[in-house]
Scaffold this motif. Structure first.
Motif, PDB file in Angstrom:
ATOM      1  N   THR A 296       0.816  -1.069   0.113  1.00 14.05           N
ATOM      2  CA  THR A 296      -0.138   0.017   0.101  1.00 14.05           C
ATOM      3  C   THR A 296       0.837   1.120   0.028  1.00 14.05           C
ATOM      4  O   THR A 296       2.178   1.065   0.102  1.00 14.05           O
ATOM      5  CB  THR A 296      -0.690   0.204   1.370  1.00 14.05           C
ATOM      6  N   LEU A 297       0.271   2.418  -0.348  1.00 14.72           N
ATOM      7  CA  LEU A 297       1.136   3.574  -0.324  1.00 14.72           C
ATOM      8  C   LEU A 297       1.476   3.873   1.182  1.00 14.72           C
ATOM      9  O   LEU A 297       2.764   4.604   1.603  1.00 14.72           O
ATOM     10  CB  LEU A 297       0.379   4.859  -0.639  1.00 14.72           C
ATOM     11  N   GLU A 298       0.897   3.469   2.180  1.00 20.39           N
ATOM     12  CA  GLU A 298       1.179   3.675   3.508  1.00 20.39           C
ATOM     13  C   GLU A 298       2.427   2.883   3.867  1.00 20.39           C
ATOM     14  O   GLU A 298       3.352   3.493   4.336  1.00 20.39           O
ATOM     15  CB  GLU A 298       0.049   2.912   4.558  1.00 20.39           C
ATOM     16  N   LEU A 299       2.343   1.522   3.364  1.00 22.13           N
ATOM     17  CA  LEU A 299       3.580   0.794   3.465  1.00 22.13           C
ATOM     18  C   LEU A 299       4.869   1.397   2.600  1.00 22.13           C
ATOM     19  O   LEU A 299       6.077   1.346   3.241  1.00 22.13           O
ATOM     20  CB  LEU A 299       3.440  -0.606   3.073  1.00 22.13           C
ATOM     21  N   ALA A 300       4.586   2.116   1.673  1.00 19.32           N
ATOM     22  CA  ALA A 300       5.495   2.566   0.786  1.00 19.32           C
ATOM     23  C   ALA A 300       6.280   3.719   1.462  1.00 19.32           C
ATOM     24  O   ALA A 300       7.375   4.217   1.165  1.00 19.32           O
ATOM     25  CB  ALA A 300       5.005   2.999  -0.642  1.00 19.32           C
ATOM     26  N   MET A 301       5.571   4.503   2.263  1.00 22.43           N
ATOM     27  CA  MET A 301       6.113   5.612   3.043  1.00 22.43           C
ATOM     28  C   MET A 301       7.179   5.556   4.119  1.00 22.43           C
ATOM     29  O   MET A 301       7.599   6.471   4.775  1.00 22.43           O
ATOM     30  CB  MET A 301       4.881   6.372   3.748  1.00 22.43           C
ATOM     31  N   LEU A 302       6.895   4.222   4.590  1.00 19.66           N
ATOM     32  CA  LEU A 302       7.782   3.893   5.811  1.00 19.66           C
ATOM     33  C   LEU A 302       9.302   4.160   5.293  1.00 19.66           C
ATOM     34  O   LEU A 302       9.882   3.608   4.405  1.00 19.66           O
ATOM     35  CB  LEU A 302       7.807   2.284   6.115  1.00 19.66           C
ATOM     36  N   SER A 303      10.127   4.507   6.389  1.00 19.06           N
ATOM     37  CA  SER A 303      11.493   4.827   5.921  1.00 19.06           C
ATOM     38  C   SER A 303      12.192   3.329   5.996  1.00 19.06           C
ATOM     39  O   SER A 303      11.516   2.434   6.663  1.00 19.06           O
ATOM     40  CB  SER A 303      11.929   5.757   7.035  1.00 19.06           C
ATOM     41  N   PRO A 304      13.571   3.071   5.601  1.00 20.50           N
ATOM     42  CA  PRO A 304      13.959   1.926   5.820  1.00 20.50           C
ATOM     43  C   PRO A 304      14.120   1.439   7.219  1.00 20.50           C
ATOM     44  O   PRO A 304      13.715   0.322   7.488  1.00 20.50           O
ATOM     45  CB  PRO A 304      15.428   2.183   5.262  1.00 20.50           C
ATOM     46  N   ALA A 305      14.353   2.285   7.986  1.00 19.13           N
ATOM     47  CA  ALA A 305      14.376   1.825   9.456  1.00 19.13           C
ATOM     48  C   ALA A 305      12.989   1.336   9.971  1.00 19.13           C
ATOM     49  O   ALA A 305      12.877   0.502  10.950  1.00 19.13           O
ATOM     50  CB  ALA A 305      14.987   2.960  10.509  1.00 19.13           C
ATOM     51  N   GLU A 306      12.236   2.240   9.619  1.00 17.96           N
ATOM     52  CA  GLU A 306      10.707   1.900  10.185  1.00 17.96           C
ATOM     53  C   GLU A 306      10.190   0.706   9.648  1.00 17.96           C
ATOM     54  O   GLU A 306       9.549  -0.327  10.237  1.00 17.96           O
ATOM     55  CB  GLU A 306       9.874   3.041   9.655  1.00 17.96           C
ATOM     56  N   PHE A 307      10.568   0.317   8.350  1.00 20.10           N
ATOM     57  CA  PHE A 307      10.242  -0.866   7.746  1.00 20.10           C
ATOM     58  C   PHE A 307      10.799  -2.055   8.345  1.00 20.10           C
ATOM     59  O   PHE A 307      10.128  -3.293   8.960  1.00 20.10           O
ATOM     60  CB  PHE A 307      10.593  -0.942   6.019  1.00 20.10           C
TER      61      PHE A 307
END
Lengths: 75, 324
Positions: B96-107
């Motif tokens: 999702t776009l929400e998942l796409a917005m996560l920074s590498p560290a957040e992901f």
């Protein structure tokens, strides 16, 4: 003298026999039959002559149908 | 193999001691297979669970649909390959776009640490993750050290000194070079699809065909005639010759249609899903002046197909049968 033939199937069968004769005597049939027979023989078929005859005849009958259909569209 | 379809299901699953392979794995080619096998082996040796973590749909389809390439494999095909490689769990994260917005560290924190008890991660040398694909393998190694899991970066797999890639395989299929595609995939390229009603042209000269409608996003090999195997039900393969050609259409673009003539096959399979496994490109598509010329060519194609397929050692294939 025999009785007159009135069954319409007789005319249809006579027409079919004429068409098949015409096709079988055409150079196109002879060439196709020969080529197919050679192909079948090379591939190991044990009924190459009969199969080639049948396939060549059937193919030319299909071609005739297609030509007839195209001619009808142009009318 | 267990399949997890979203984050909620993942949370509920409570997976422990996970060795994860991360990637899109389109094509599941030799490079992907090496990476996934490494994860499976490590999980087996450490008593953990091997998992493939991938996004559905392909991130590019959401972020840049205009650049989205045709896929080499459908999701069910990919799942089949994962299972065959011994993967315990396939985790399909909805992209999702929400998942796409996560920074590498957040992901990494939210997915790999909080949702999964990840102990080790395997990625490819060109892996990217997080918002704007800013994270790369080096960053993942650093984040792994911080958050307590190991990271292995798999080097590119080379075949004949060429790096195996999905792009390379796509190019081979677009040229109809099945041998080259197979060389990099490690298996026969295939296209699944439903058998639909065709125009029945082939039927008239003794070459009935199953008209296979492929999924829209899937890459179809170049137009032409191929020797192929067709899987009708799960465990049976039938020898066939297949034509890929332009379908008469009213649409502005031309769609390709796959017509498979399965040898010695007379079952009604309309509405069934089949899979065409391509073996060799025989010739380009061409028009014939008459039915006789078409028949000559089809007979030759049939013989050539038989001669190619008989070397594949498929048990169902009877080598001593009449070819024509």
């Amino acid at each position: 003298m025999g009785a007159p033939v009135t069954d319409p199937r007789h005319a249809e069968m006579e027409d079919l026999a004429k068409r098949i004769t015409g096709l079988c005597l055409s150079p196109e049939f002879t060439n196709l039959r020969r080529e197919l027979e050679q192909l079948y023989r090379n591939s190991g078929s044990n009924r190459s002559a009969r199969q080639a005859f049948q396939d060549a005849l059937y193919t030319l009958m299909v071609q005739e149908e297609i030509d007839r259909y195209k001619a009808k569209l142009l009318e | 193999m267990r399949v997890i379809n979203d984050l909620a299901e993942l949370e509920q699953a409570g997976l422990r001691h996970v060795v994860a392979a991360l990637g899109n794995f389109d094509g599941v080619h030799l490079g992907h297979r090496e990476l996934i096998k490494a994860a499976v082996t490590r999980a087996e040796q450490s008593g953990g669970l091997s998992a493939v973590v991938t996004f559905v749909p392909h991130p590019m389809k959401v972020l840049a649909p205009e650049k989205f390439p045709k896929l080499l494999t459908t999701l069910p095909q990919r799942l089949r390959h994962f299972e065959a490689l011994g993967v315990d769990v396939a985790i399909l994260l909805p992209f999702t776009l929400e998942l796409a917005m996560l920074s590498p560290a957040e992901f990494v924190r939210r997915i790999l640490r909080e949702k999964l008890d990840t102990v080790h991660v395997y990625v490819g040398f060109n892996y990217s993750f997080g918002s704007g694909a800013k994270g790369g393998p080096d960053e993942l190694v650093g984040l792994g050290e911080e958050m307590g899991f190991g990271v292995s970066v798999i080097e590119p797999r080379r075949v004949d000194d060429v790096i195996v890639s999905s792009t390379l395989i796509r190019g081979a299929l677009e040229r109809g070079d099945i041998d080259e595609a197979e060389k990099f995939l490690g298996y026969w390229p295939s296209v699944p699809g439903m058998v639909v009603q065709g125009d029945r042209r082939g039927r008239t000269i003794g070459y009935p065909t199953a008209n296979v409608e492929p999924p829209e996003d899937l890459l179809i090999p170049a137009r032409g005639v191929y020797a192929a195997w067709v899987s009708v039900s799960k465990d049976s393969l039938y020898p066939a010759m297949v034509n890929i050609g332009a379908k008469p259409t009213f649409k502005a673009w031309s769609e390709d249609v796959i017509e498979a003539h399965i040898f010695d096959f007379d079952r009604d399979i309309y509405g069934q899903t089949v899979e065409v496994f391509f073996r060799r490109h025989l010739r380009d598509e061409r028009k014939f002046a008459n039915v006789g010329d078409l028949l000559r060519q089809l007979k030759n194609d049939q013989i050539t197909s038989y001669n190619i397929l008989k070397n594949d050692n498929i048990p169902e294939f009877k080598h001593n049968k009449q070819i024509l």
